[in-house]
Motif scaffolding. Structure first.
Motif, PDB file in Angstrom:
ATOM      1  N   PRO A  62       0.805  -1.234   0.000  1.00 18.80           N
ATOM      2  CA  PRO A  62       0.000   0.000   0.000  1.00 18.80           C
ATOM      3  C   PRO A  62       0.830   1.273   0.000  1.00 18.80           C
ATOM      4  O   PRO A  62       0.512   2.224  -0.733  1.00 18.80           O
ATOM      5  CB  PRO A  62      -0.832  -0.128   1.287  1.00 18.80           C
ATOM      6  N   ASP A  63       1.894   1.315   0.790  1.00 16.00           N
ATOM      7  CA  ASP A  63       2.707   2.535   0.867  1.00 16.00           C
ATOM      8  C   ASP A  63       3.434   2.795  -0.445  1.00 16.00           C
ATOM      9  O   ASP A  63       3.449   3.934  -0.948  1.00 16.00           O
ATOM     10  CB  ASP A  63       3.714   2.426   2.024  1.00 16.00           C
ATOM     11  N   GLU A  64       4.052   1.749  -1.004  1.00 21.20           N
ATOM     12  CA  GLU A  64       4.784   1.919  -2.265  1.00 21.20           C
ATOM     13  C   GLU A  64       3.830   2.262  -3.410  1.00 21.20           C
ATOM     14  O   GLU A  64       4.157   3.085  -4.265  1.00 21.20           O
ATOM     15  CB  GLU A  64       5.565   0.642  -2.593  1.00 21.20           C
ATOM     16  N   ALA A  65       2.662   1.626  -3.411  1.00 19.38           N
ATOM     17  CA  ALA A  65       1.693   1.897  -4.478  1.00 19.38           C
ATOM     18  C   ALA A  65       1.204   3.339  -4.411  1.00 19.38           C
ATOM     19  O   ALA A  65       1.089   4.023  -5.436  1.00 19.38           O
ATOM     20  CB  ALA A  65       0.516   0.928  -4.364  1.00 19.38           C
ATOM     21  N   GLU A  66       0.924   3.831  -3.201  1.00 18.19           N
ATOM     22  CA  GLU A  66       0.486   5.219  -3.062  1.00 18.19           C
ATOM     23  C   GLU A  66       1.602   6.180  -3.469  1.00 18.19           C
ATOM     24  O   GLU A  66       1.354   7.208  -4.123  1.00 18.19           O
ATOM     25  CB  GLU A  66       0.057   5.497  -1.626  1.00 18.19           C
ATOM     26  N   GLU A  67       2.832   5.852  -3.082  1.00 20.79           N
ATOM     27  CA  GLU A  67       3.971   6.692  -3.472  1.00 20.79           C
ATOM     28  C   GLU A  67       4.100   6.768  -4.989  1.00 20.79           C
ATOM     29  O   GLU A  67       4.357   7.840  -5.557  1.00 20.79           O
ATOM     30  CB  GLU A  67       5.264   6.141  -2.863  1.00 20.79           C
ATOM     31  N   MET A  68       3.878   5.630  -5.656  1.00 16.38           N
ATOM     32  CA  MET A  68       3.968   5.613  -7.116  1.00 16.38           C
ATOM     33  C   MET A  68       2.881   6.485  -7.735  1.00 16.38           C
ATOM     34  O   MET A  68       3.147   7.276  -8.654  1.00 16.38           O
ATOM     35  CB  MET A  68       3.849   4.183  -7.629  1.00 16.38           C
ATOM     36  N   LEU A  69       1.651   6.366  -7.231  1.00 18.50           N
ATOM     37  CA  LEU A  69       0.561   7.183  -7.764  1.00 18.50           C
ATOM     38  C   LEU A  69       0.821   8.663  -7.518  1.00 18.50           C
ATOM     39  O   LEU A  69       0.604   9.498  -8.400  1.00 18.50           O
ATOM     40  CB  LEU A  69      -0.765   6.766  -7.133  1.00 18.50           C
ATOM     41  N   ILE A  91      -7.787   3.968  -4.660  1.00 17.34           N
ATOM     42  CA  ILE A  91      -7.503   3.703  -6.073  1.00 17.34           C
ATOM     43  C   ILE A  91      -6.456   2.613  -6.218  1.00 17.34           C
ATOM     44  O   ILE A  91      -6.625   1.671  -7.012  1.00 17.34           O
ATOM     45  CB  ILE A  91      -7.055   5.005  -6.777  1.00 17.34           C
ATOM     46  N   VAL A  92      -5.359   2.703  -5.460  1.00 16.66           N
ATOM     47  CA  VAL A  92      -4.309   1.688  -5.591  1.00 16.66           C
ATOM     48  C   VAL A  92      -4.767   0.362  -4.990  1.00 16.66           C
ATOM     49  O   VAL A  92      -4.269  -0.700  -5.377  1.00 16.66           O
ATOM     50  CB  VAL A  92      -2.982   2.156  -4.954  1.00 16.66           C
ATOM     51  N   GLU A  93      -5.734   0.402  -4.058  1.00 13.78           N
ATOM     52  CA  GLU A  93      -6.295  -0.842  -3.525  1.00 13.78           C
ATOM     53  C   GLU A  93      -7.066  -1.578  -4.608  1.00 13.78           C
ATOM     54  O   GLU A  93      -6.916  -2.797  -4.783  1.00 13.78           O
ATOM     55  CB  GLU A  93      -7.217  -0.541  -2.342  1.00 13.78           C
ATOM     56  N   VAL A  94      -7.897  -0.842  -5.358  1.00 16.30           N
ATOM     57  CA  VAL A  94      -8.634  -1.471  -6.457  1.00 16.30           C
ATOM     58  C   VAL A  94      -7.667  -1.956  -7.535  1.00 16.30           C
ATOM     59  O   VAL A  94      -7.863  -3.012  -8.141  1.00 16.30           O
ATOM     60  CB  VAL A  94      -9.669  -0.495  -7.048  1.00 16.30           C
ATOM     61  N   ALA A  95      -6.599  -1.187  -7.768  1.00 17.63           N
ATOM     62  CA  ALA A  95      -5.580  -1.592  -8.741  1.00 17.63           C
ATOM     63  C   ALA A  95      -4.782  -2.790  -8.262  1.00 17.63           C
ATOM     64  O   ALA A  95      -4.022  -3.380  -9.042  1.00 17.63           O
ATOM     65  CB  ALA A  95      -4.637  -0.431  -9.039  1.00 17.63           C
ATOM     66  N   PRO A 154       1.763  -1.983 -10.785  1.00 19.91           N
ATOM     67  CA  PRO A 154       2.319  -0.733 -11.313  1.00 19.91           C
ATOM     68  C   PRO A 154       1.690  -0.270 -12.627  1.00 19.91           C
ATOM     69  O   PRO A 154       1.519   0.928 -12.835  1.00 19.91           O
ATOM     70  CB  PRO A 154       3.807  -1.069 -11.503  1.00 19.91           C
ATOM     71  N   LEU A 155       1.336  -1.203 -13.531  1.00 20.90           N
ATOM     72  CA  LEU A 155       0.800  -0.779 -14.834  1.00 20.90           C
ATOM     73  C   LEU A 155      -0.512  -0.002 -14.693  1.00 20.90           C
ATOM     74  O   LEU A 155      -0.619   1.117 -15.214  1.00 20.90           O
ATOM     75  CB  LEU A 155       0.629  -1.979 -15.766  1.00 20.90           C
ATOM     76  N   PRO A 156      -1.539  -0.515 -14.025  1.00 17.84           N
ATOM     77  CA  PRO A 156      -2.761   0.290 -13.900  1.00 17.84           C
ATOM     78  C   PRO A 156      -2.551   1.573 -13.110  1.00 17.84           C
ATOM     79  O   PRO A 156      -3.197   2.586 -13.399  1.00 17.84           O
ATOM     80  CB  PRO A 156      -3.740  -0.649 -13.187  1.00 17.84           C
ATOM     81  N   ILE A 157      -1.639   1.554 -12.150  1.00 16.70           N
ATOM     82  CA  ILE A 157      -1.341   2.785 -11.404  1.00 16.70           C
ATOM     83  C   ILE A 157      -0.739   3.821 -12.348  1.00 16.70           C
ATOM     84  O   ILE A 157      -1.105   5.002 -12.322  1.00 16.70           O
ATOM     85  CB  ILE A 157      -0.397   2.484 -10.223  1.00 16.70           C
ATOM     86  N   ARG A 158       0.184   3.363 -13.207  1.00 16.74           N
ATOM     87  CA  ARG A 158       0.797   4.297 -14.167  1.00 16.74           C
ATOM     88  C   ARG A 158      -0.241   4.836 -15.147  1.00 16.74           C
ATOM     89  O   ARG A 158      -0.246   6.028 -15.472  1.00 16.74           O
ATOM     90  CB  ARG A 158       1.929   3.591 -14.923  1.00 16.74           C
ATOM     91  N   LEU A 159      -1.135   3.971 -15.618  1.00 20.16           N
ATOM     92  CA  LEU A 159      -2.131   4.403 -16.595  1.00 20.16           C
ATOM     93  C   LEU A 159      -3.067   5.456 -16.015  1.00 20.16           C
ATOM     94  O   LEU A 159      -3.393   6.449 -16.668  1.00 20.16           O
ATOM     95  CB  LEU A 159      -2.943   3.192 -17.078  1.00 20.16           C
ATOM     96  N   VAL A 160      -3.493   5.237 -14.760  1.00 20.96           N
ATOM     97  CA  VAL A 160      -4.420   6.192 -14.169  1.00 20.96           C
ATOM     98  C   VAL A 160      -3.691   7.445 -13.693  1.00 20.96           C
ATOM     99  O   VAL A 160      -4.266   8.542 -13.651  1.00 20.96           O
ATOM    100  CB  VAL A 160      -5.216   5.524 -13.030  1.00 20.96           C
ATOM    101  N   ALA A 161      -2.413   7.320 -13.360  1.00 22.57           N
ATOM    102  CA  ALA A 161      -1.647   8.475 -12.883  1.00 22.57           C
ATOM    103  C   ALA A 161      -1.503   9.526 -13.971  1.00 22.57           C
ATOM    104  O   ALA A 161      -1.534  10.733 -13.689  1.00 22.57           O
ATOM    105  CB  ALA A 161      -0.269   8.030 -12.389  1.00 22.57           C
ATOM    106  N   GLY A 162      -1.330   9.074 -15.215  1.00 19.04           N
ATOM    107  CA  GLY A 162      -1.214  10.038 -16.310  1.00 19.04           C
ATOM    108  C   GLY A 162      -2.462  10.892 -16.442  1.00 19.04           C
ATOM    109  O   GLY A 162      -2.382  12.102 -16.694  1.00 19.04           O
ATOM    110  N   ARG A 163      -3.628  10.288 -16.261  1.00 22.05           N
ATOM    111  CA  ARG A 163      -4.876  11.057 -16.356  1.00 22.05           C
ATOM    112  C   ARG A 163      -5.022  11.996 -15.163  1.00 22.05           C
ATOM    113  O   ARG A 163      -5.463  13.136 -15.307  1.00 22.05           O
ATOM    114  CB  ARG A 163      -6.058  10.086 -16.424  1.00 22.05           C
TER     115      ARG A 163
END
Length: 870
Positions: A323-330, A348-352, A356-365
């Protein structure tokens, strides 16, 4: 040699000069060591200093690595500073003319690992003359194997890694560092990095190559298999061999077949110290002809599949980000500034699922529209609710699972496409049907016996099918009990499988599949039975009858392994009498195990379904069970309401036994609210019904309840009589539950009268019964009774132990009221022990827990706090 030529200041200056030329910390070590040897240092000293180590640090690093090579310590004694000094001076002699002991070959190999080089570079011509014949042959073989005189004019892979977008992965990268170290010690196994689509295998491997390529003097080769490239398609073996040869500077012969290219590839990689990557491998046979045969090559393979057909591989399963790393990435990729909505990001990162791929895709938006963070969280919450609707619920238009997946997309890249390629690569329709069924499975974790029930398959066939789906990379194996293999599908992949199931199946199939699974669970739950006190009738009378409470405890592991699955199954299955019955049974069983929140939700589901289908008997039982659950957590007023609902329903259907039981426990709820006169009148009415029905179980419970009422009313003689009568009936009919609580009541009265020895004996009997039944609440209250006896005897340390044991059990049961009673007892104990500060801390904890659930005990706690203050 001039002493300043290799001083620490001079070495630092040389390092700065090499860095200024663009060399990294790892790449500058070798030229720095060569320069220090040119200035007169012996090889082993030069390499140590080039690595920035003093002798103590080098010895410590040696001792850290030695167990990896020699776990038993037979070959590698601990390195000492003095011994390292001797090794660096060898083959010179001491001032007295004695020769230093020569280092063993395996010691030189381990030192080379410490210094990030090969052992042949730690010896020079002078050393060679003093090596043993065997060591000289090993030196010659090493030089020939490494092919140091070979030159290449190819274009090797240039490692690059974007440190600004690569987040986390510290532990996996440390594990790969360890494996690189072991490679230089002779471990020639290939490294297999696996994980679900989107987990970041390729990005991790790029980072790996960038970090460790400097340790491979002959460079790195990267061969992309493109097994999941929807546009270009997979590369052929011949094309990959030709690409690998080109990177090594070898022009492949025109019209050479695969066999010829493989022969050239193996010849050209032989002896080279290369880091070779095969990215996105689909299956073992695809890569076998491409693997270098030279042990000097460090081979890394990435794949969505576990490639069980390969041998001599060292697998690393790349897990999703925490959770911490995923939130940091977003936050990093989404350019979220200070003060961003952390709760929304977490959701958001919980649903993802931490991919990393879905986090990256949604982060761009999100980076283009910061307000999207909260909107996206709200959308995902709403859609997730729709996914959990019953299978026979109303249509909500487009598949909610598909809408969730669409949230994780950008331009022409999406998670749905990534999963679609994996689905398309499944070997046959049988495997695809299995994946679709897994999409309908109520949770992402599945066991073979549960899947067999849902798929209408034999257990052996289900195991075989799940193993195939595992080998195809769609599910992961979990640590399991022998013979009970469990698997997990990533939550986003689970949503994709749900989409395929909804799209490719006939109407009604979803509900039928869930119905089969629920029937499987209902059969097991019915075999275990409904535990006391949640049963309105007692079919388990007599000493020889199976004890549901004990059966529940014995099946704890079975319940815990599939807890989330069973809850989801009950919530999503069709609203039928079977679903209601299962929810009611499961609720009582979970309450016995201490899962009180989950139990409450199941009782509420059972009452709702039974009311909707008009089954008033079953609805009565569900309200009755919910009342007991609320009584357990000390919500006595709400429990009274539930028992009153149950009583009215029982009266409506003319069931006198159920009416009396609901009335009895309604009285118990009143007793806990200090309405003892009303409770007494109600229980006497229950006794009359019990006599008219000849129901000894009901009579026993009513007498025990009268004992509780009279004990609290300080009418000890009457209470003693009721407890004795209840105890006699309980023993006659084999009702351990009533027997245990009757003995406990007798022990309580004995203690209140001051007969502590008698109280102790009775509590020992109650505790024995509580373990046999089993009944955790009886254990909790009995332990507290032991504590009271120790306290009244002045044995404060022993009392503290019993109170703490009692409190620990309440925590496991999520029993706030019981925990409050334990804190109150501890506070009273410390007050008597003249520890007012500690007493106040404990009593404040008790007061906080009592508020809103136990007004009678709250009053006692407040009175004790007042007395403590004065």
């Amino acid at each position: 040699m001039d002493s300043t030529a290799a001083s620490s200041q001079e070495i630092a200056r040389l390092g700065r000069s090499l860095r200024a030329l663009g060399l990294s910390e790892q790449t500058l070590v070798e030229p720095l060591a060569v320069e220090l040897m040119r200035r007169g240092l012996r090889p082993r000293t030069a390499w140590r200093k080039a690595n920035g180590l003093n002798q103590r640090q080098a010895a410590e690093r040696f001792n850290q690595l030695a167990p990896l090579v020699d776990p038993d310590g037979h070959r590698e004694p601990r390195m000492k500073n003095s011994r390292l000094c001797e090794i660096e001076k060898w083959p010179a002699r001491t001032p007295e003319g004695y020769g230093y002991r020569a280092p063993a070959l395996h010691t030189l190999e381990l030192l080379a690992l410490v210094y990030h080089t090969t052992w042949d570079r730690l010896v020079d011509v002078e050393d060679l003359a003093h090596l043993s014949p065997d060591d000289r042959r090993a030196y010659q073989a090493t030089r020939e194997r490494l092919g140091l005189n070979r030159t290449g004019a190819g274009q090797l892979y240039v490692p690059t890694a974007d440190s600004t977008t690569f987040i986390g992965r510290r532990h996996p990268m440390e594990e790969m560092r360890r494996r690189v170290d072991l490679h230089f010690l002779g471990d020639s196994r290939a490294q297999l990095i696996t994980g679900v689509a989107g987990v970041g295998k390729t990005a991790f491997t790029r980072q790996l190559v960038a970090k460790f390529a400097d340790r491979f003097p002959d460079g790195a080769v990267w061969l992309g298999m493109r097994s999941h490239d929807r546009e270009a398609g997979a590369n052929s073996a011949s094309r990959l061999l030709a690409a690998g040869l080109s990177q090594l500077g070898v022009r492949p012969p025109l019209r050479a077949d695969q066999g010829r290219l493989a022969q050239l590839w193996r010849r050209e990689t032989a002896g080279r110290r290369l880091l070779v990557v095969f990215d996105d491998v689909l299956e073992s046979k695809q890569i076998r002809p491409l693997l270098p045969q030279s042990p000097s090559c460090f081979v890394v393979i990435t794949s969505r599949r576990p490639l069980t057909g390969m041998v001599r591989v060292n697998q690393l399963e790349l897990e999703p980000l925490g959770p911490d790393e995923a939130e940091e990435m977003l936050a990093t990729l989404g350019n979220l500034g200070a003060g961003y909505d952390s709760a929304a990001a977490r959701r958001i990162v919980e649903v993802a699922g931490g991919l990393p791929l879905p986090i990256r895709l949604v982060a761009g938006r999100i980076s283009r529209r910061p307000g999207l963070l909260a909107d996206l969280r709200d959308d995902l919450d709403a859609l997730s609710t729709l996914v959990t609707l019953p299978a026979t619920g109303p249509s909500v238009g487009m598949c909610p699972a598909e809408l969730i997946l669409d949230k994780f997309s950008a331009e022409d890249e999406s998670m749905r496409d990534a999963f679609a390629l994996s689905y398309a690569r499944l070997r046959d329709e049988e495997a695809r049907r299995a994946v679709r069924l897994l999409g309908w499975f109520p949770s992402s974790t599945v066991s073979s016996d549960d899947f067999a029930a849902m798929a209408q398959a034999e257990d052996s066939a289900a195991k075989r099918l799940l193993q195939r789906v595992f080998e195809d990379g769609m599910i992961d194996q979990l640590a399991s009990r022998p013979g009970h293999q469990r698997y997990r599908m990533h939550n986003l992949l689970h949503l994709y499988a749900r989409c395929r199931a909804d799209a490719e199946s006939l109407p009604g199939e979803h509900g039928a599949a869930l119905g089969r699974l629920l029937g499987h669970y209902l059969e097991t739950a019915s075999g275990i039975g409904k535990p006391r006190p949640f049963d309105t009738v007692h079919p388990h009378a007599g000493r020889d009858f199976r004890n549901p409470n004990m059966a529940v405890m014995q099946a704890r592991l079975w319940f815990e392994e599939r807890l989330g699955t069973m809850l989801a199954c009950a919530r999503t299955a069709e609203r039928t009498s079977d679903t209601a019955r299962f929810a009611d049974l499961l609720a009582g069983q979970l309450a016995t195990l201490g899962y009180l929140t989950e139990s409450r939700s199941m009782f509420e589901l059972a009452t709702s379904i039974n009311h909707a289908i008009g089954d008033r008997t079953a609805e009565c039982d569900a309200w009755y069970g919910l009342g007991h659950l609320l009584k357990t957590v000390r919500e006595y007023s709400r429990a009274a309401v539930c028992f009153e609902h149950a009583r009215r329903l029982a009266e409506d259907i003319g069931d006198h036994a159920r009416t009396a039981r609901a009335l009895l426990w309604h009285a118990a709820a009143l007793r806990h609210q200090d309405r003892r006169d009303a409770a007494r009148d109600a229980v006497r009415q229950v006794l009359r019904i019990a006599h008219s029905l000849g129901d000894l179980h009901l009579e026993c419970d009513a007498l025990r309840e009268l004992g509780h009422i009279e004990r609290l009313s300080e009418r000890y003689a009457a209470g003693d009589e009721y407890y004795h009568r209840a105890h006699a009936i309980a023993r006659r009919i084999g009702d351990g539950y009533c027997e245990g609580w009757s003995v406990w009541g007798l022990g309580g009265i004995a203690g209140l009268r001051g007969d502590l020895d008698e109280a102790w004996t009775l509590f020992e009997e109650a505790y024995r019964i509580s373990k046999e039944i089993p009944d955790t609440l009886l254990q909790i209250d009995t332990l507290r009774g032991f504590g009271h006896i120790h306290r009244n005897r002045g044995e404060f340390d022993a009392a503290r132990i019993k109170y703490e044991e009692s409190r620990a059990l309440t925590r496991g049961m999520s029993d706030a009221g019981g925990e409050a009673a334990a804190w109150w007892a501890l506070g009273e104990l410390e007050r008597r022990a003249d520890n007012p500060a500690l007493a106040q801390v404990y009593l404040e904890k008790a007061r906080t827990l009592c508020e809103g659930i136990d007004p009678a005990r709250l009053l006692k706690v407040q009175q004790t706090l007042t007395a403590l203050g004065s």
